[in-house]
Scaffold this motif. Structure first.
Motif, mmCIF file in Angstrom:
data_model
loop_
_atom_site.group_PDB
_atom_site.id
_atom_site.type_symbol
_atom_site.label_atom_id
_atom_site.label_comp_id
_atom_site.label_asym_id
_atom_site.label_seq_id
_atom_site.Cartn_x
_atom_site.Cartn_y
_atom_site.Cartn_z
ATOM 1 N N MET A 1 0.843 -1.179 0.000
ATOM 2 C CA MET A 1 0.000 0.000 0.000
ATOM 3 C C MET A 1 0.890 1.243 0.000
ATOM 4 S SD MET A 1 -3.120 1.182 2.481
ATOM 5 C CE MET A 1 -2.283 1.127 4.026
ATOM 6 N N VAL A 2 0.425 2.275 -0.666
ATOM 7 C CA VAL A 2 1.140 3.549 -0.727
ATOM 8 C C VAL A 2 0.629 4.443 0.402
ATOM 9 C CG1 VAL A 2 1.591 5.581 -2.139
ATOM 10 C CG2 VAL A 2 1.465 3.343 -3.201
ATOM 11 N N VAL A 3 1.566 5.067 1.128
ATOM 12 C CA VAL A 3 1.208 5.928 2.250
ATOM 13 C C VAL A 3 1.893 7.290 2.111
ATOM 14 C CG1 VAL A 3 0.771 4.063 3.883
ATOM 15 C CG2 VAL A 3 3.059 4.974 3.674
ATOM 16 N N ILE A 4 1.257 8.294 2.678
ATOM 17 C CA ILE A 4 1.844 9.629 2.781
ATOM 18 C C ILE A 4 2.234 9.780 4.239
ATOM 19 C CG2 ILE A 4 1.475 12.099 2.498
ATOM 20 C CD1 ILE A 4 -0.732 11.409 0.478
ATOM 21 N N ARG A 5 3.533 9.930 4.486
ATOM 22 C CA ARG A 5 4.017 9.955 5.872
ATOM 23 C C ARG A 5 5.212 10.882 6.014
ATOM 24 N NH1 ARG A 5 6.374 3.861 5.847
ATOM 25 N NH2 ARG A 5 8.153 4.250 4.512
ATOM 26 N N LEU A 6 5.688 10.988 7.247
ATOM 27 C CA LEU A 6 6.837 11.830 7.550
ATOM 28 C C LEU A 6 8.118 11.002 7.494
ATOM 29 C CD1 LEU A 6 5.494 13.801 10.641
ATOM 30 C CD2 LEU A 6 5.596 14.572 8.275
ATOM 31 N N ALA A 7 9.177 11.610 6.960
ATOM 32 C CA ALA A 7 10.511 11.012 6.969
ATOM 33 C C ALA A 7 11.408 11.976 7.735
ATOM 34 C CB ALA A 7 11.014 10.803 5.549
ATOM 35 N N ARG A 8 11.951 11.528 8.859
ATOM 36 C CA ARG A 8 12.723 12.417 9.716
ATOM 37 C C ARG A 8 14.090 12.708 9.132
ATOM 38 N NH1 ARG A 8 16.061 13.410 14.092
ATOM 39 N NH2 ARG A 8 15.104 14.589 15.780
ATOM 40 N N LYS A 9 14.447 13.972 9.194
ATOM 41 C CA LYS A 9 15.768 14.450 8.793
ATOM 42 C C LYS A 9 16.225 15.402 9.891
ATOM 43 C CE LYS A 9 15.531 12.480 4.766
ATOM 44 N NZ LYS A 9 16.293 11.305 4.478
ATOM 45 N N GLY A 10 17.308 16.089 9.688
ATOM 46 C CA GLY A 10 17.762 17.074 10.659
ATOM 47 C C GLY A 10 18.730 16.495 11.667
ATOM 48 N N ALA A 11 19.166 17.331 12.575
ATOM 49 C CA ALA A 11 20.155 16.951 13.573
ATOM 50 C C ALA A 11 19.482 16.510 14.868
ATOM 51 C CB ALA A 11 21.072 18.146 13.852
#
Length: 85
Positions: A1-11
């Protein structure tokens, strides 16, 4: 299934999240199909809190993608901000 979600980046202690479309089987910080925008929870001053390509979000929802609960809240917040402007 395709989802729209958050991908964490940053420090460390300075999070930054990309809003992405990804296959559910991919790792949250791994591969994704398309980047739709970002969310910066620690934005200060003139820094941008949310940037979102709303047309692309609608496109992916029409294709059957499901939004995570957090992304749904962010999209709602973005819609309220832009409706007032």
């Amino acid at each position: 299934m395709v989802v729209i979600r958050l991908a964490r980046k940053g420090a460390k202690k300075r999070p930054f999240f990309n809003i992405v479309v990804a296959d559910q089987r991919y790792k949250p910080e791994g591969r994704y199909i398309e980047r739709l925008g970002f969310y910066n929870p620690v934005a200060r001053g003139k820094e941008e809190l949310i940037r979102l390509e709303r047309e692309r979000v609608q496109h992916w929802i029409a294709q059957g993608a499901q939004m995570s609960a957090r992304v749904a809240n962010i999209v709602k917040q973005w819609d309220e901000k832009n409706a007032a402007a």
